[in-house]
Design an enzyme around this catalytic site. Structure first.
Site, mmCIF file in Angstrom:
data_model
loop_
_atom_site.group_PDB
_atom_site.id
_atom_site.type_symbol
_atom_site.label_atom_id
_atom_site.label_comp_id
_atom_site.label_asym_id
_atom_site.label_seq_id
_atom_site.Cartn_x
_atom_site.Cartn_y
_atom_site.Cartn_z
ATOM 1 N N SER A 1 3.433 4.857 -4.484
ATOM 2 C CA SER A 1 3.415 3.358 -4.591
ATOM 3 C C SER A 1 4.824 3.077 -3.897
ATOM 4 C CB SER A 1 3.137 2.900 -5.473
ATOM 5 O OG SER A 1 3.425 1.397 -5.412
ATOM 6 N N GLY A 2 4.949 1.985 -3.233
ATOM 7 C CA GLY A 2 6.146 1.385 -2.616
ATOM 8 C C GLY A 2 7.221 1.389 -3.492
ATOM 9 N N ASP B 1 7.680 3.974 0.147
ATOM 10 C CA ASP B 1 8.438 3.381 1.500
ATOM 11 C C ASP B 1 9.251 4.473 2.119
ATOM 12 O OD1 ASP B 1 6.851 1.136 1.133
ATOM 13 O OD2 ASP B 1 8.289 -0.125 0.162
ATOM 14 N N HIS C 1 9.354 -5.121 -4.170
ATOM 15 C CA HIS C 1 10.137 -4.318 -3.274
ATOM 16 C C HIS C 1 10.215 -4.859 -1.627
ATOM 17 C CE1 HIS C 1 5.966 -3.136 -2.628
ATOM 18 N NE2 HIS C 1 6.321 -2.592 -1.492
#
Length: 129
Positions: free
Chosen positions: A7-8, A13, A40
């Site tokens: 997950s980010g 990312d 985020h």
């Protein structure tokens, strides 16, 4: 090709950004809710900057995704037609790198994205009535 990344907020990312810098990622469909703040958000902004630097297709909504998929499908079809026309003229296509292989389902992705966008728009209209 499907790829699962964290997950980010857990570093996803950064994983995607690294893939862009290594030229392992050529398009990114990153759907987000524009009406909601994200924990985020600075990571998302950094990801979009990396996409800009490396000229990656970066789609954040269904309409853009459908347009990009349609463009890619047209380019793939043109590359295939070019390869086919070269093979008919006696051109040795074994050394030609302009052809693009893609799974058959890719041609339907643009239509699928458009349909999902229309469904979403219909649900918004019904909710506001």
């Amino acid at each position: 090709e499907e790829l699962f990344v964290p997950s980010g907020p857990l570093g996803g990312d950064q994983v995607l950004g690294a893939m862009m810098t290594e030229h392992k990622l050529h398009a990114l469909f990153f759907f987000r809710d524009p009406l909601t703040s994200h924990v985020h958000s600075t990571d998302i902004e950094a990801l979009s900057r990396v996409a800009d630097v490396y000229q990656i297709y970066f789609c954040t909504n269904y309409r853009t995704a459908a347009a990009v998929l349609q463009t890619l499908a047209e380019r793939i079809e043109a590359a295939r037609a070019f390869t086919d026309s070269r093979s008919m003229t006696g051109f040795d296509s074994s050394n030609f790198t302009g052809s693009v292989g893609v799974p058959d389902y890719v041609n339907d992705l643009g239509k699928w994205m458009r349909d999902k966008h229309q469904e979403f728009g219909s649900s918004i209209k019904k909710a506001s009535i």
